[in-house]
Design an enzyme around this catalytic site. Structure first.
Site, PDB file in Angstrom:
ATOM      1  N   GLU A 226       0.818  -1.208   0.000  1.00  0.00           N
ATOM      2  CA  GLU A 226       0.000   0.000   0.000  1.00  0.00           C
ATOM      3  C   GLU A 226       0.856   1.264   0.000  1.00  0.00           C
ATOM      4  O   GLU A 226       0.502   2.255  -0.643  1.00  0.00           O
ATOM      5  CB  GLU A 226      -0.949   0.001   1.209  1.00  0.00           C
ATOM      6  CG  GLU A 226      -2.071  -1.018   1.123  1.00  0.00           C
ATOM      7  CD  GLU A 226      -2.991  -0.808  -0.068  1.00  0.00           C
ATOM      8  OE1 GLU A 226      -3.016   0.310  -0.621  1.00  0.00           O
ATOM      9  OE2 GLU A 226      -3.677  -1.759  -0.460  1.00  0.00           O
TER      10      GLU A 226
ATOM     11  N   CYS B 113     -14.274   0.449 -13.415  1.00  0.00           N
ATOM     12  CA  CYS B 113     -14.794   1.812 -13.249  1.00  0.00           C
ATOM     13  C   CYS B 113     -13.637   2.797 -13.357  1.00  0.00           C
ATOM     14  O   CYS B 113     -13.370   3.580 -12.444  1.00  0.00           O
ATOM     15  CB  CYS B 113     -15.501   1.929 -11.900  1.00  0.00           C
ATOM     16  SG  CYS B 113     -16.553   3.397 -11.738  1.00  0.00           S
TER      17      CYS B 113
ATOM     18  N   CYS C 176     -25.859   1.702  -9.544  1.00  0.00           N
ATOM     19  CA  CYS C 176     -25.132   2.914  -9.923  1.00  0.00           C
ATOM     20  C   CYS C 176     -26.088   3.953 -10.497  1.00  0.00           C
ATOM     21  O   CYS C 176     -26.655   3.777 -11.574  1.00  0.00           O
ATOM     22  CB  CYS C 176     -24.052   2.570 -10.946  1.00  0.00           C
ATOM     23  SG  CYS C 176     -23.098   3.997 -11.505  1.00  0.00           S
TER      24      CYS C 176
ATOM     25  N   CYS D  28     -19.583  -4.177 -15.297  1.00  0.00           N
ATOM     26  CA  CYS D  28     -19.625  -3.811 -13.881  1.00  0.00           C
ATOM     27  C   CYS D  28     -20.606  -4.699 -13.117  1.00  0.00           C
ATOM     28  O   CYS D  28     -21.783  -4.802 -13.501  1.00  0.00           O
ATOM     29  CB  CYS D  28     -20.023  -2.352 -13.724  1.00  0.00           C
ATOM     30  SG  CYS D  28     -20.136  -1.832 -12.001  1.00  0.00           S
TER      31      CYS D  28
ATOM     32  N   CYS E  43     -18.787  -0.148 -18.257  1.00  0.00           N
ATOM     33  CA  CYS E  43     -20.034  -0.281 -17.504  1.00  0.00           C
ATOM     34  C   CYS E  43     -20.729  -1.609 -17.766  1.00  0.00           C
ATOM     35  O   CYS E  43     -21.380  -2.172 -16.879  1.00  0.00           O
ATOM     36  CB  CYS E  43     -20.971   0.878 -17.826  1.00  0.00           C
ATOM     37  SG  CYS E  43     -20.349   2.477 -17.258  1.00  0.00           S
TER      38      CYS E  43
END
Length: 455
Positions: free
Chosen positions: A100, A256, A272, A266, A263
């Site tokens: 991270e 995304c 959404c 997704c 889309c």
């Protein structure tokens, strides 16, 4: 947990990091304070409509299930995901922490090789704590944002020397106790490594949540970020928090995406609002984003930036315009001489221990005033080099090679490159800042920046 969140939604409160419900008014007060500081009356900050949140427990449960099922099928095979929660013993360096930190402002493809080399070299907290900053900088060289590696090592030393070698295991303690660990990194480590039910908000999550709930206010503003953390903490799956957070980030990274979202692929498009708005337009069945609050809603797009049909879901998120990077010019000189073995060697010097590229090595360099004439530029560089060489340097001996442009996050840097061949004894003054002669091979193995490699 769904029933608890339903009650929280009905009562206007939220769950955060597994703690007791807190009123949404906490965030609303932040908005009100911001309005007052800006000189606006408190009443101007109207509470956002419910459509900007996840208040239906059935929808929350469905979204969790769809997203986790997609993640189980489609997640990328990344080296730091090989570590299963519970397998990270107290002495091991948490893989998620390293990954991270490296992934901040850096693409996954770039990080993988650095991560593998790092974990091979320092698999335990003790090993990293005992490493020198020079070793850390050498391995980090080329990854950018060099203070990240320094903070990572500082935190490992603190864990070993002050925390008995035991990593903090909650987001609150991680953020409070470890240098270089902010709110997002703390949430990622706590949820992925230690199973704490806390959400995360990074750039990918911001984009996903803003599209899911048509949040069109400046997504970098503290008030909007606070609301997104509220949402992330409501949505996070209580039984698989680490997987859920990774799934949300994975969705933003692979589906995304900023400019050409997929889309059709997704797994949560039915939840959404931006996708529904694109698909159905302004039909009565779909709430018009611009109708909510009629300009007073702090989460809707400003009236001056209405929905653009040609942009579709990429209407969201919206950010304030960035300040252009400031322009800087630096003269740098590659000093070359034939070493004792006959191979060419080059002088590198160490930068200060704080500031830009702290502690890294570079060719002798000097910041220049803008629009400086070349003759004066050579004279100033010659004076600077004389301090390193301990002997006069003739400006006319400097050979102009060219210019190198390197873009830092906030600086547009131009390096004006000169070369100067040298003869005779090149013994360096030990009283000066650290400096050394290196071969080309040694140069590339040293802790030098990408900019210096370009030079």
């Amino acid at each position: 947990s769904v029933r608890v969140h339903a009650a929280a939604a009905r009562s206007g409160s939220r769950l955060c990091c597994g703690r007791a419900p807190q009123p949404f008014a906490v965030s609303h007060r932040a908005l009100t304070r911001a309005a007052l500081l800006a000189g606006a009356p408190a009443a101007a900050a109207a509470p956002p409509p419910a459509r900007h949140f996840f208040s239906d427990p059935a929808e929350v449960e469905a979204l969790r299930g769809s997203l986790l099922a997609w993640y189980d099928r489609c997640k990328r095979d990344l080296p730091w995901r090989a570590l299963v929660r519970g397998d990270c013993g107290p002495a091991l360096l948490p893989a998620v922490w390293v990954s991270e930190i490296m992934l901040q402002q850096t693409q996954v493809a770039t990080v993988i090789d650095y991560y593998n080399r790092w974990m091979q070299k320092w698999p335990t907290l003790q090993a990293l704590a005992q490493a020198s900053l020079e070793e850390v900088n050498e391995l980090w060289a080329g990854l950018g944002y060099y203070s990240r590696g320094k903070r990572l090592q500082e935190a490992a030393r603190k864990v070993v020397s002050e925390l008995a070698g035991r990593m903090p295991r909650t987001a609150e303690d991680l953020q409070k106790l470890l240098p270089g660990v902010g709110r997002y990194t703390a949430g990622a480590i706590a949820s992925i490594s230690y199973g704490q039910a806390t959400g995360v908000v990074d750039g990918n999550v911001i984009r996903v949540l803003c599209r899911l709930r048509c949040i069109g206010a400046d997504s970098s503003s503290p008030a909007v970020i606070d609301r997104l953390w509220d949402m992330a903490n409501v949505l996070v799956d209580r039984s698989r928090p680490g997987d859920f957070n990774q799934a949300l980030m994975e969705l933003g990274a692979t589906v995304c995406v900023p400019k050409a979202p997929l889309c059709g692929e997704c797994p949560v498009k039915q939840h959404c609002q931006a996708w529904r708005r694109k698909l159905f337009g302004n039909t009565p069945k779909v709430p018009d984003v611009e109708d909510c609050g009629v300009g007073d809603c702090p989460l809707c797009p400003p009236a001056t930036e209405p929905w653009d049909n040609s942009l579709g879901v990429t209407n969201f998120p919206r950010k304030a315009a960035k300040k252009p990077p400031r322009a800087m010019r630096t003269a740098t000189c590659v000093l070359e001489w034939r070493g004792c073995h006959g191979a060419p060697e080059y002088l590198i010097v160490q930068r200060p221990s704080s500031g830009l590229l702290a502690g890294l090595w570079e060719f002798p360099s000097l910041p220049l005033a803008q629009d400086l004439q070349e003759e004066r530029e050579r004279e100033e560089l010659a004076d600077h080099l004389q301090a390193w060489m301990g002997q006069p340097v003739a400006a006319k001996g400097l050979k102009f090679i060219g210019e190198v442009i390197h873009i830092f996050s906030h600086i547009h840097q131009t390096y004006v490159v000169y070369s100067l061949p040298l003869d005779g004894d090149m013994t360096l003054d030990p009283g000066l800042s650290p400096s050394r002669w290196v071969t080309e091979e040694e140069f590339h193995a040293s802790a030098v920046s990408t900019a210096m490699k370009k030079v």
